[in-house]
Motif scaffolding. Sequence first.
Motif, PDB file in Angstrom:
ATOM      1  N   PHE A   1       8.448   2.730   8.272  1.00  0.00           N
ATOM      2  CA  PHE A   1       8.628   2.099   9.549  1.00  0.00           C
ATOM      3  C   PHE A   1       7.629   2.648  10.608  1.00  0.00           C
ATOM      4  N   TYR A   2       7.389   3.814  10.519  1.00  0.00           N
ATOM      5  CA  TYR A   2       6.717   4.767  11.528  1.00  0.00           C
ATOM      6  C   TYR A   2       5.324   5.000  10.884  1.00  0.00           C
ATOM      7  N   ARG A   3       4.417   4.065  11.192  1.00  0.00           N
ATOM      8  CA  ARG A   3       3.163   4.061  10.927  1.00  0.00           C
ATOM      9  C   ARG A   3       2.127   4.745  12.098  1.00  0.00           C
ATOM     10  N   GLN A   4       1.331   5.397  11.637  1.00  0.00           N
ATOM     11  CA  GLN A   4       0.388   6.140  12.435  1.00  0.00           C
ATOM     12  C   GLN A   4      -0.393   5.051  13.435  1.00  0.00           C
ATOM     13  N   ALA A   5      -0.422   3.860  12.967  1.00  0.00           N
ATOM     14  CA  ALA A   5      -1.369   3.030  13.603  1.00  0.00           C
ATOM     15  C   ALA A   5      -0.358   2.528  14.984  1.00  0.00           C
ATOM     16  N   ASP A   6       0.888   2.610  14.833  1.00  0.00           N
ATOM     17  CA  ASP A   6       1.851   2.294  16.009  1.00  0.00           C
ATOM     18  C   ASP A   6       2.201   3.330  17.046  1.00  0.00           C
ATOM     19  N   SER A   7       1.738   4.710  16.587  1.00  0.00           N
ATOM     20  CA  SER A   7       2.032   5.791  17.653  1.00  0.00           C
ATOM     21  C   SER A   7       1.144   5.532  18.953  1.00  0.00           C
TER      22      SER A   7
END
Length: 504
Positions: free
Chosen positions: A436-442
Amino acid sequence: MAPTTTAQNDSFPEKFQLPAPDGKDGAISPPEYSGVDTSGVDPKKVLLKMDLHLIPMLALLYLLSFLDRGNIGNARIEGLVESLNMTGPQYNWCLTVFFFTYCLFEVPSNLLLKRLRPSIWLPSIMVAWGTVMTLMGVVQDFEGLLISRLFLGITEAGLYPGVAYYITMWYCRTEAQFRQAMFFSAASVAGAFSGLLAFGIAKMDGVGGYEGWRWIFILEGILTVVVAVTAFFTIYDFPETAKFLTEPERTWVVHRLRYQGSKDSGQMVAESEHFKWKYVREAFTDWQIYLGLWMYWGIVCPLYGTSLFLPSIIRELGYTSSTAQLLTVPIYITAAVLAVAVAWFSDRSGQRSPYIFTCMCAIGIGFIICISASAAGNVPGVVYAGIFIAVCGIYPAFPGNVTWISNNLAGSYKRSAGMAIHIGVGNLAGAMASNFYRQADSPKYLLGHGLELGFLAVGLGAVVGLRWNYKRINGLRERMPLGEYSDAENSEKGDRAPTYRYVL
């Protein structure tokens, strides 16, 4: 000798009077005590004895389990990904594969627990996962870490469902959540302790030629093995063989456990204790386990999402790695206190669903704050507050969810298999939350927060559905005439017997 804590029932001799499981005045009266006089048993004293002899070691085992399972999140912000030249998706795969083997081995592990004895089985798997954890500190690439996480899932699979089932062997339905919460709150302490420990161990960077993140795995793995060796001598097997209880106390504990499911029906029926494969099949086809899975996922997706990514989320808010580790501590400590407090009130009331529902609403409020603040930007303190509220809802809700399903499964082996299915398949939520917590979404992680909120909404619907069905079935059974089936037939039917009452 006159009973010290029981109310009398004219239908049974004095020696057959049992205190109500919640310690209040009242009696349940099984038909036979094998001639053992239990009138002098003090229920509060017996429960205190059990708590002191059982819960501390169970809490320590689960603390180490959760510590070893989630310390990869701490290792990540100390340079794990960069050191092994991994990409963001590869790191997520290392988190995900753990849950595949973890889910697969939970049911066989729980069935083996009773046959091989808890004092043998639980420490044995603990030695195994501590060894795997230690060896994770020497992996050299993505493939090595991936394989070690697969084996960690196999070795850790039996611990949580095993301990949750073990508690039901000792405590009645209206006592179980408080004890589940006491040992599960060790997970909250593990979250806090993990941050503090990782902060200290990371200072060993360069010692022996190893990076700091490697020492996190090595030292925590060695600690697990050391504790496992002591567990062989400190875990008690069953109430029937507990040397810290007197013979009347052992008899009292065993009988009230066997007759608890039918005590409100007016016809006392003992639960089945022998093994049959039909009980395992019944667990795999029980509607309540599958509806309960959606409730489980609604709680566990946020649980794993926060435990695996909380340090990274806080770091992305602009804090340093060391500050991010330390800022996780107050969240987990507060959650541990709330988990025990909510469980105490739930046991006292004899209700599960209202407390689970309320805590899940708190999770939703927390994630709504996270999404709103992240979308607005430049308010890291508000995002932190949202995560704080969400975690404080997660940790009280989880033991309630596990206890509720275990309360409503009758027959020792059906409960063993059913709890393993509920927890095992439920933990596939960890595989989902790992992505759910992708690096691309940080640093906003809007997708991750939104997905957690979606699973939560479905979980809330499952809580309502479970309570409605339990209440409907209890009502139908109240109207059924007693004596339609023999005691032996009702015992064989377990929680499907007309004498059995579901906990709401």
